[in-house]
Design an enzyme around this catalytic site. Structure first.
Site, PDB file in Angstrom:
ATOM      1  N   PRO A 113       0.639  -1.496   0.078  1.00  0.00           N
ATOM      2  CA  PRO A 113       0.237  -0.433  -0.499  1.00  0.00           C
ATOM      3  C   PRO A 113       0.816   0.974   0.183  1.00  0.00           C
ATOM      4  O   PRO A 113       2.031   1.143   0.775  1.00  0.00           O
ATOM      5  CB  PRO A 113      -0.622   0.107   1.553  1.00  0.00           C
ATOM      6  CG  PRO A 113      -0.223  -1.046   2.355  1.00  0.00           C
ATOM      7  CD  PRO A 113       0.877  -1.724   1.488  1.00  0.00           C
ATOM      8  N   ASP A 114       0.278   2.434  -0.720  1.00  0.00           N
ATOM      9  CA  ASP A 114       0.696   4.048  -0.519  1.00  0.00           C
ATOM     10  C   ASP A 114       0.635   4.573   0.372  1.00  0.00           C
ATOM     11  O   ASP A 114       0.235   3.545   1.619  1.00  0.00           O
ATOM     12  CB  ASP A 114       0.487   4.430  -1.487  1.00  0.00           C
ATOM     13  CG  ASP A 114      -0.506   5.011  -1.904  1.00  0.00           C
ATOM     14  OD1 ASP A 114      -1.589   4.593  -0.974  1.00  0.00           O
ATOM     15  OD2 ASP A 114      -1.516   5.864  -2.573  1.00  0.00           O
ATOM     16  N   PHE A 115       1.300   5.503   1.167  1.00  0.00           N
ATOM     17  CA  PHE A 115       1.377   6.494   2.147  1.00  0.00           C
ATOM     18  C   PHE A 115      -0.699   6.401   2.725  1.00  0.00           C
ATOM     19  O   PHE A 115      -0.777   6.472   3.396  1.00  0.00           O
ATOM     20  CB  PHE A 115       2.140   7.420   2.928  1.00  0.00           C
ATOM     21  CG  PHE A 115       3.182   6.082   3.480  1.00  0.00           C
ATOM     22  CD1 PHE A 115       3.771   5.569   4.473  1.00  0.00           C
ATOM     23  CD2 PHE A 115       4.621   5.615   2.004  1.00  0.00           C
ATOM     24  CE1 PHE A 115       5.283   4.966   4.521  1.00  0.00           C
ATOM     25  CE2 PHE A 115       5.457   5.476   2.274  1.00  0.00           C
ATOM     26  CZ  PHE A 115       5.952   4.882   3.500  1.00  0.00           C
ATOM     27  N   ARG A 116      -0.724   7.583   1.606  1.00  0.00           N
ATOM     28  CA  ARG A 116      -1.745   8.745   1.913  1.00  0.00           C
ATOM     29  C   ARG A 116      -2.837   8.899   0.535  1.00  0.00           C
ATOM     30  O   ARG A 116      -3.867   8.878   0.981  1.00  0.00           O
ATOM     31  CB  ARG A 116      -1.173   9.799   1.666  1.00  0.00           C
ATOM     32  CG  ARG A 116      -0.375  10.658   2.560  1.00  0.00           C
ATOM     33  CD  ARG A 116       0.420  12.018   2.124  1.00  0.00           C
ATOM     34  NE  ARG A 116       1.325  12.309   2.798  1.00  0.00           N
ATOM     35  CZ  ARG A 116       2.070  11.663   3.261  1.00  0.00           C
ATOM     36  NH1 ARG A 116       2.645  11.046   2.065  1.00  0.00           N
ATOM     37  NH2 ARG A 116       3.356  12.349   4.467  1.00  0.00           N
ATOM     38  N   ASN A 119      11.490   5.462  -1.675  1.00  0.00           N
ATOM     39  CA  ASN A 119      10.578   3.542  -1.205  1.00  0.00           C
ATOM     40  C   ASN A 119      11.728   3.419  -0.520  1.00  0.00           C
ATOM     41  O   ASN A 119      12.497   3.826  -1.059  1.00  0.00           O
ATOM     42  CB  ASN A 119      10.032   2.966  -2.359  1.00  0.00           C
ATOM     43  CG  ASN A 119       9.129   3.799  -3.201  1.00  0.00           C
ATOM     44  OD1 ASN A 119       7.984   4.520  -2.765  1.00  0.00           O
ATOM     45  ND2 ASN A 119       8.307   2.669  -4.435  1.00  0.00           N
ATOM     46  N   ASP A 135      11.266  -0.476  -0.002  1.00  0.00           N
ATOM     47  CA  ASP A 135      10.943  -1.355   0.088  1.00  0.00           C
ATOM     48  C   ASP A 135      11.867  -2.820  -0.856  1.00  0.00           C
ATOM     49  O   ASP A 135      12.083  -3.671  -0.897  1.00  0.00           O
ATOM     50  CB  ASP A 135       9.327  -1.884  -1.084  1.00  0.00           C
ATOM     51  CG  ASP A 135       9.423  -0.771  -1.945  1.00  0.00           C
ATOM     52  OD1 ASP A 135      10.551  -0.997  -2.679  1.00  0.00           O
ATOM     53  OD2 ASP A 135       8.413   0.014  -2.187  1.00  0.00           O
ATOM     54  N   HIS A 178      14.490   7.717   1.359  1.00  0.00           N
ATOM     55  CA  HIS A 178      14.486   7.796   2.915  1.00  0.00           C
ATOM     56  C   HIS A 178      14.736   6.357   3.863  1.00  0.00           C
ATOM     57  O   HIS A 178      14.532   5.515   4.161  1.00  0.00           O
ATOM     58  CB  HIS A 178      12.610   7.658   3.138  1.00  0.00           C
ATOM     59  CG  HIS A 178      11.936   8.847   2.800  1.00  0.00           C
ATOM     60  ND1 HIS A 178      10.646   8.700   2.569  1.00  0.00           N
ATOM     61  CD2 HIS A 178      12.926  10.056   2.311  1.00  0.00           C
ATOM     62  CE1 HIS A 178      11.072  10.655   1.798  1.00  0.00           C
ATOM     63  NE2 HIS A 178      12.060  10.653   2.070  1.00  0.00           N
ATOM     64  N   CYS A 220      21.017  -4.922  19.713  1.00  0.00           N
ATOM     65  CA  CYS A 220      22.292  -4.702  19.305  1.00  0.00           C
ATOM     66  C   CYS A 220      23.447  -5.687  19.844  1.00  0.00           C
ATOM     67  O   CYS A 220      23.186  -5.789  21.467  1.00  0.00           O
ATOM     68  CB  CYS A 220      22.660  -3.352  19.538  1.00  0.00           C
ATOM     69  SG  CYS A 220      24.472  -3.307  18.719  1.00  0.00           S
ATOM     70  N   CYS A 267      25.641  -3.232  22.771  1.00  0.00           N
ATOM     71  CA  CYS A 267      25.458  -2.272  23.370  1.00  0.00           C
ATOM     72  C   CYS A 267      23.682  -3.119  24.106  1.00  0.00           C
ATOM     73  O   CYS A 267      23.066  -2.093  25.481  1.00  0.00           O
ATOM     74  CB  CYS A 267      25.591  -1.272  23.325  1.00  0.00           C
ATOM     75  SG  CYS A 267      23.959  -0.486  21.750  1.00  0.00           S
ATOM     76  N   SER A 287       3.092  11.296  -4.128  1.00  0.00           N
ATOM     77  CA  SER A 287       2.011  12.839  -4.140  1.00  0.00           C
ATOM     78  C   SER A 287       3.168  13.941  -4.112  1.00  0.00           C
ATOM     79  O   SER A 287       2.113  15.260  -4.138  1.00  0.00           O
ATOM     80  CB  SER A 287       1.315  12.975  -2.806  1.00  0.00           C
ATOM     81  OG  SER A 287       1.895  13.191  -1.831  1.00  0.00           O
ATOM     82  N   ASN A 309       0.830  10.424 -12.825  1.00  0.00           N
ATOM     83  CA  ASN A 309       0.534   9.530 -11.126  1.00  0.00           C
ATOM     84  C   ASN A 309      -1.466   9.323 -11.233  1.00  0.00           C
ATOM     85  O   ASN A 309      -1.256  10.173 -12.618  1.00  0.00           O
ATOM     86  CB  ASN A 309       0.817  10.600 -10.778  1.00  0.00           C
ATOM     87  CG  ASN A 309       0.938  10.671  -9.164  1.00  0.00           C
ATOM     88  OD1 ASN A 309       1.218   9.635  -8.394  1.00  0.00           O
ATOM     89  ND2 ASN A 309       0.127  11.290  -8.504  1.00  0.00           N
TER      90      ASN A 309
END
Length: 404
Positions: free
Chosen positions: A53-56, A127, A129, A146, A178, A181, A219, A242
């Site tokens: 799915p996309d986000f918006r 993306n 993914d 991102h 981790c 730590c 978008s 789009n």
């Protein structure tokens, strides 16, 4: 007289003027101007056909379907402060999105085809993914603005984590930690509150060299990614593929101008499905069959690879279970050798009865030894009487009163 750099630039600008704000005009420009430095900017819309799915998008978008995680607000699932307090929602989502079960779309393969045609300068993607990489596109050609699931590290000490281990934890619904730590380990995805990858900023100079910008499936609402459409030179054509218009602004130097209000005649628009848009552009360029072949064969190969990996994992799991069972069986055998096998209840009761009978018999024998019978008593009395009679006849003094 050879053309000067100024005349070359002028020629490029003249060639970059589109005949219409359509995809057909973009295809014509690619072929006539020998375009070979295309930057492709992509968003979540190019992966929806893969099942991600996309986000918006309303009702179907990721942010509209996060209620089950009981978040204070939808974007919290990608907020670094919230993640530090409550990492479980992100890892539950990561399990659903983790690479290995989604196949690249035709759009992903179209970008790869651009690279194989020596026309791709870079693919900047929002993306996470990794479907660009999975499609076979060289990792050096992809800028994951991102971040992505391709790597992971500790949010405390920045130590790199073993991605196979991280994957195992996520798919087993566990939170990875981790080794050094014990801090939280997170895939190298850029959360709200974190800086974008250094490589993203390093490659921004690519936009200065671009001769075409294609924006697909986004978008254009997240900065600084959204503003990148203004980083190409003013004369360079731009195409948006789009479902909805995006990135339109009301100034000559910011955003798309699909109506050519400011006279630059460089922006084109295709409204519709991302795969359909890429299929149409490939057809206009004479690449339709190549794209279809690349898509079908690429995903067939991936399916075979993933099926083999899944089978190997299942066999390893079965072997692991068998080893554990064998180890338990060996432990039981060793214990049986060291300790005698416990007797059955019936055998134990029978032995107890025999032991009780033996004890009773031994007791009776001891009693017989300690208690004289009647004949012995009578004989003793008879001997005592004869001794007394003999003493009388011999007039022997008795032992009473005799002293030595």
């Amino acid at each position: 007289m050879p053309p000067t750099s100024r005349s070359k630039t002028k020629a490029k600008k003249e060639a970059a003027v589109l005949t219409a704000n359509t995809m057909d005009a973009i295809a014509e420009y690619i072929q006539k101007a020998q375009v070979n430095k295309i930057i492709v900017m992509t968003g979540a819309g190019i992966s929806t056909a893969a099942g991600i799915p996309d986000f918006r998008s309303k009702d179907t978008g990721l942010y509209d379907n996060l209620q089950r995680f009981d978040l204070p607000y939808a974007e919290a699932i990608f907020d670094i402060d919230y993640f530090e307090e409550r990492p479980e929602p992100f890892y539950a989502l990561a399990k659903e999105l983790f690479p290995g079960k989604y196949f690249p779309t035709k759009t992903h393969y179209f970008i790869r085809l651009l690279h194989e045609k020596n026309k791709l300068l870079r693919n900047f993607t929002q993306n996470i993914d990794t479907l660009e990489r999975i499609s076979g596109l060289d990792g050096d050609m992809v800028i994951e603005a991102h971040g992505s699931f391709a790597s992971a590290s500790c949010i405390e000490c920045d130590a790199s984590a073993d991605m196979d281990e991280v994957k195992r934890h996520i798919l087993d619904s566990n939170v990875p930690r981790c080794d050094a730590c014990k801090g939280l380990v997170k895939p190298d995805i850029t959360f709200f509150g974190q800086s974008l990858p250094k490589r993203f900023f390093k490659r921004l100079t690519d936009f200065d060299d671009a001769d075409l910008l294609i924006v697909i499936g986004t978008s254009l609402q997240v900065q600084p990614f959204a503003s990148l459409i203004d980083n190409v030179p003013d004369h360079v054509p731009r195409l948006l593929i789009n479902k909805d218009k995006a990135g339109e602004h009301q100034t000559p130097h910011h955003g798309f101008d699909f109506k050519w209000k400011y006279g630059k005649k460089r922006d084109a628009l295709f409204l519709g499905d991302c795969d359909q848009g890429c299929e149409k552009l490939a057809e206009l360029l004479g690449w339709k069959d190549e794209l279809n072949r690349l898509h079908s064969k690429g995903n067939e190969k991936l399916k075979a690879q993933w099926d083999a990996e899944k089978l190997a994992e299942e066999l390893n799991e079965k072997a692991k279970i068998k080893d554990e069972e064998d180890e338990k069986a060996n432990t039981k055998e060793e214990a049986a050798v060291e300790e005698p096998e416990p007797k059955k209840k019936e055998d134990a009761e029978e032995e107890d009865k025999k032991a009780d009978a033996k004890d009773t018999k031994d007791t009776e024998k001891d009693t017989e030894k300690r208690t004289p019978d009647k004949d012995q008593v009578a004989k003793k009395d008879e001997i005592d009487a004869l001794a007394e009679e003999l003493e009388k006849r011999l007039n022997l003094p008795s032992n009473e009163g005799v002293s030595n």
